[in-house]
Design an enzyme around this catalytic site. Structure first.
Site, PDB file in Angstrom:
ATOM      1  N   PRO A   1      15.952  59.798  72.052  1.00  0.00           N
ATOM      2  CA  PRO A   1      17.110  60.448  72.689  1.00  0.00           C
ATOM      3  C   PRO A   1      17.620  59.668  73.910  1.00  0.00           C
ATOM      4  O   PRO A   1      18.817  59.620  74.155  1.00  0.00           O
ATOM      5  CB  PRO A   1      16.557  61.818  73.095  1.00  0.00           C
ATOM      6  CG  PRO A   1      15.451  62.085  72.119  1.00  0.00           C
ATOM      7  CD  PRO A   1      14.847  60.750  71.816  1.00  0.00           C
TER       8      PRO A   1
ATOM      9  N   GLU B   1      16.555  42.029  62.240  1.00  0.00           N
ATOM     10  CA  GLU B   1      17.324  40.786  62.028  1.00  0.00           C
ATOM     11  C   GLU B   1      17.886  40.722  60.604  1.00  0.00           C
ATOM     12  O   GLU B   1      19.052  40.388  60.404  1.00  0.00           O
ATOM     13  CB  GLU B   1      16.408  39.600  62.300  1.00  0.00           C
ATOM     14  CG  GLU B   1      17.147  38.344  62.714  1.00  0.00           C
ATOM     15  CD  GLU B   1      16.157  37.313  63.217  1.00  0.00           C
ATOM     16  OE1 GLU B   1      15.612  37.509  64.318  1.00  0.00           O
ATOM     17  OE2 GLU B   1      15.919  36.320  62.498  1.00  0.00           O
TER      18      GLU B   1
ATOM     19  N   ARG C   1      20.588  43.246  60.211  1.00  0.00           N
ATOM     20  CA  ARG C   1      21.920  42.865  60.733  1.00  0.00           C
ATOM     21  C   ARG C   1      22.759  42.183  59.660  1.00  0.00           C
ATOM     22  O   ARG C   1      23.972  42.387  59.592  1.00  0.00           O
ATOM     23  CB  ARG C   1      21.766  41.941  61.937  1.00  0.00           C
ATOM     24  CG  ARG C   1      21.368  42.729  63.128  1.00  0.00           C
ATOM     25  CD  ARG C   1      21.357  41.981  64.429  1.00  0.00           C
ATOM     26  NE  ARG C   1      20.919  42.950  65.424  1.00  0.00           N
ATOM     27  CZ  ARG C   1      19.964  42.756  66.315  1.00  0.00           C
ATOM     28  NH1 ARG C   1      19.352  41.588  66.383  1.00  0.00           N
ATOM     29  NH2 ARG C   1      19.633  43.714  67.144  1.00  0.00           N
TER      30      ARG C   1
ATOM     31  N   ILE D   1      49.211  51.118  57.075  1.00  0.00           N
ATOM     32  CA  ILE D   1      50.054  50.814  55.912  1.00  0.00           C
ATOM     33  C   ILE D   1      50.273  52.073  55.072  1.00  0.00           C
ATOM     34  O   ILE D   1      51.321  52.240  54.453  1.00  0.00           O
ATOM     35  CB  ILE D   1      49.430  49.651  55.091  1.00  0.00           C
ATOM     36  CG1 ILE D   1      49.620  48.333  55.862  1.00  0.00           C
ATOM     37  CG2 ILE D   1      50.034  49.549  53.688  1.00  0.00           C
ATOM     38  CD1 ILE D   1      48.918  47.127  55.259  1.00  0.00           C
TER      39      ILE D   1
ATOM     40  N   GLY E   1      50.864  54.920  56.181  1.00  0.00           N
ATOM     41  CA  GLY E   1      51.736  55.876  56.868  1.00  0.00           C
ATOM     42  C   GLY E   1      51.033  57.223  57.022  1.00  0.00           C
ATOM     43  O   GLY E   1      49.812  57.284  57.207  1.00  0.00           O
TER      44      GLY E   1
ATOM     45  N   GLU F   1      22.188  48.923  64.122  1.00  0.00           N
ATOM     46  CA  GLU F   1      21.423  47.657  64.220  1.00  0.00           C
ATOM     47  C   GLU F   1      21.859  46.838  65.435  1.00  0.00           C
ATOM     48  O   GLU F   1      21.860  45.615  65.403  1.00  0.00           O
ATOM     49  CB  GLU F   1      21.559  46.766  62.963  1.00  0.00           C
ATOM     50  CG  GLU F   1      21.435  47.439  61.628  1.00  0.00           C
ATOM     51  CD  GLU F   1      20.037  47.914  61.289  1.00  0.00           C
ATOM     52  OE1 GLU F   1      19.177  47.888  62.177  1.00  0.00           O
ATOM     53  OE2 GLU F   1      19.830  48.334  60.141  1.00  0.00           O
TER      54      GLU F   1
ATOM     55  N   GLU G   1      27.992  44.637  71.971  1.00  0.00           N
ATOM     56  CA  GLU G   1      27.561  44.060  73.262  1.00  0.00           C
ATOM     57  C   GLU G   1      26.163  43.436  73.114  1.00  0.00           C
ATOM     58  O   GLU G   1      25.891  42.366  73.657  1.00  0.00           O
ATOM     59  CB  GLU G   1      27.540  45.148  74.356  1.00  0.00           C
ATOM     60  CG  GLU G   1      28.902  45.636  74.803  1.00  0.00           C
ATOM     61  CD  GLU G   1      29.617  46.510  73.773  1.00  0.00           C
ATOM     62  OE1 GLU G   1      28.943  47.185  72.980  1.00  0.00           O
ATOM     63  OE2 GLU G   1      30.867  46.509  73.762  1.00  0.00           O
TER      64      GLU G   1
END
Ligand SMILES: Cc1cc2nc3c(=O)[nH]c(=O)nc-3n(C[C@H](O)[C@H](O)[C@H](O)COP(=O)(O)OP(=O)(O)OC[C@H]3O[C@@H](n4cnc5c(N)ncnc54)[C@H](O)[C@@H]3O)c2cc1C
Length: 397
Positions: free
Chosen positions: A132, A253, A256, A350, A352, A376, A380
């Protein structure tokens, strides 16, 4: 030209697997995805179909009953599945990461015990680092395991477990005080066996219900609460205390590359929807695709899809060749997830007003794409990893 996101140099086996998965996605996932997602229903039939195709064992070595395929094959399969519905790729992703961690770091006994059952989908994996109070700052984990004879007793709360309720094996990163100077050296990964479901699933282990989410529905995301939960020391991944941080980061890794692949899949689908709609919808006497402003949007979207796919494939191939790929995986994840958000947004524009209607698929994609900016490791955090790698490589003498 060929269609977008083609991959040069695939083996015949890879091409066959991808063709089979693409057909499955077109027939079994796309037609049902939006309805299941709107109802937040677990896609059991689709998951059963994936089991039959052997997808839960795609990367598990043949000696353990899997297909022994590469990270690249896995990533391309995930790209296709996410093109159909991102939540379905979420069902296999944590399983894939736990299987990878077992293959790389498990003891022989642990591999023998779990990998054959993971290959069939009988054992299903989830993994848990986040709590948390923390996500990016993994080394600050508070959940603690204290040794008591041959056992350990775990106390603390975990957060955001994808497949937390539907898995029966969770790799959990906890603090075990090893007396080491750096916080991350004091973390250990336990392989927690548990029944599927919600509530107090084992003495001292509670999986409260599903967390209600903005998108990425169908697949369950949960908390996991430990109160005096007892576990044998034999369940430490690799039998090694204090190595949990490195083991988890290794798993993340490859995770990702998988998130980059999901972003590629959603972006491909958003483009497909936009390019079709732009040729059907007319304004001022012609299809909107013939207005240069819309045609240029399509050109930019397609270029982003192509760039993201190439970076994702490059990161997967590097890992498959045995090289370190932290920077490349970080770059692929960063670019693919940011481009995915942009391409999806443009496809939405596109459409709309219809893009805002739940009847159109793009509405779902708009709610799914933002998760990829977070999961993952946020953008930043990817930039932190990339810049650290650059400063290592370009260090002035
Ligand atoms: C649907 C869903 C499924 C998930 N599944 C899993 C799972 O299966 N297992 C698991 O372990 N976790 C899972 N997560 C958790 C996920 O990995 C974290 O949410 C993520 O790592 C970000 O952590 P946080 O939410 O605590 O944000 P924080 O770490 O609190 O970050 C908040 C903000 O601050 C920024 N920030 C933080 N530190 C820095 C810094 N040093 N420099 C610059 N900016 C910074 C972040 O980029 C972000 O914008 C899931 C999350 C979601 C939403």
């Amino acid at each position: 030209m060929a269609k977008l996101a083609q991959t040069a140099g695939l083996t015949e086996v890879q091409q066959e697997i991808l063709a089979t998965v693409r057909t499955f996605v077109d027939k079994e996932i796309i037609p049902h995805a939006s309805a299941l997602e709107h109802e937040d229903t677990y896609p059991q039939d689709i998951v059963d179909g994936m089991k039959e195709m052997g997808l839960f064992g795609l990367t598990i070595p043949e000696e353990y009953g899997g297909l022994g395929e590469s990270l690249l094959t896995y990533a391309l399969v995930v790209e296709q599945i996410a093109r159909g519905w991102m939540s379905v790729s979420g069902v296999i992703n944590t399983h894939f990461i736990v299987a990878y961690m077992l293959m790389q770091h498990g003891t022989d006994e642990q591999k023998q015990k779990y990998l054959p059952k993971m290959a069939t989908g009988e054992v299903r994996g989830s993994f848990s680092m986040s709590e948390p109070d923390l996500g990016s700052d993994v080394a600050a984990i508070k959940t603690r395991a204290v040794q008591d004879g041959d056992d350990f007793v775990i106390d603390g709360a975990k957060m955001w477990l994808t497949n937390g309720g539907t898995s029966n094996l969770t790799a959990v990163l906890v603090r075990t005080d090893e007396g080491k100077p750096k916080p991350h050296q004091n973390l250990t990964c336990f392989l927690v066996e548990k029944p599927t479901g919600y509530g107090e699933v084992a003495p001292g282990l509670t999986v409260p219900g599903k967390i209600a989410k903005m998108g990425y529905k169908g697949v369950d995301t949960t908390e996991m609460v430990f109160k005096g939960f007892r576990i044998s020391g034999e369940q430490i991944l690799g039998g090694k205390r204090g190595g949990g941080f490195v083991q988890m980061m290794d798993g993340v890794e490859v995770g990702r590359v998988n998130v980059a692949a999901r972003a590629c899949g959603i972006a491909i689908r958003a483009f497909e929807l936009a390019v079709e709609y732009a040729q059907q919808r007319t304004t001022f006497g012609k299809p909107i695709a013939e207005h240069q402003a819309i045609a240029f949007k399509l050109a930019e979207m397609a270029t982003k899809v192509e760039a993201a796919h190439l970076m994702m494939v490059n990161a997967a191939r590097l890992k498959d060749s045995g090289q370190r790929n932290d920077v490349e995986a970080g770059m692929a994840k960063l670019l693919a997830s940011e481009y995915c958000a942009e391409v999806t947004q443009e496809a939405f524009r596109i459409h709309g007003g219809y893009g805002y209607s739940k009847e159109y698929e793009i509405e779902r994609l708009m709610r799914e794409a933002p998760f990829l900016l977070i999961g993952e490791g946020t953008s930043e955090i990817q930039k932190t990893i990339i810049s650290r790698g650059l400063l290592r490589e370009y260090k002035i003498r």
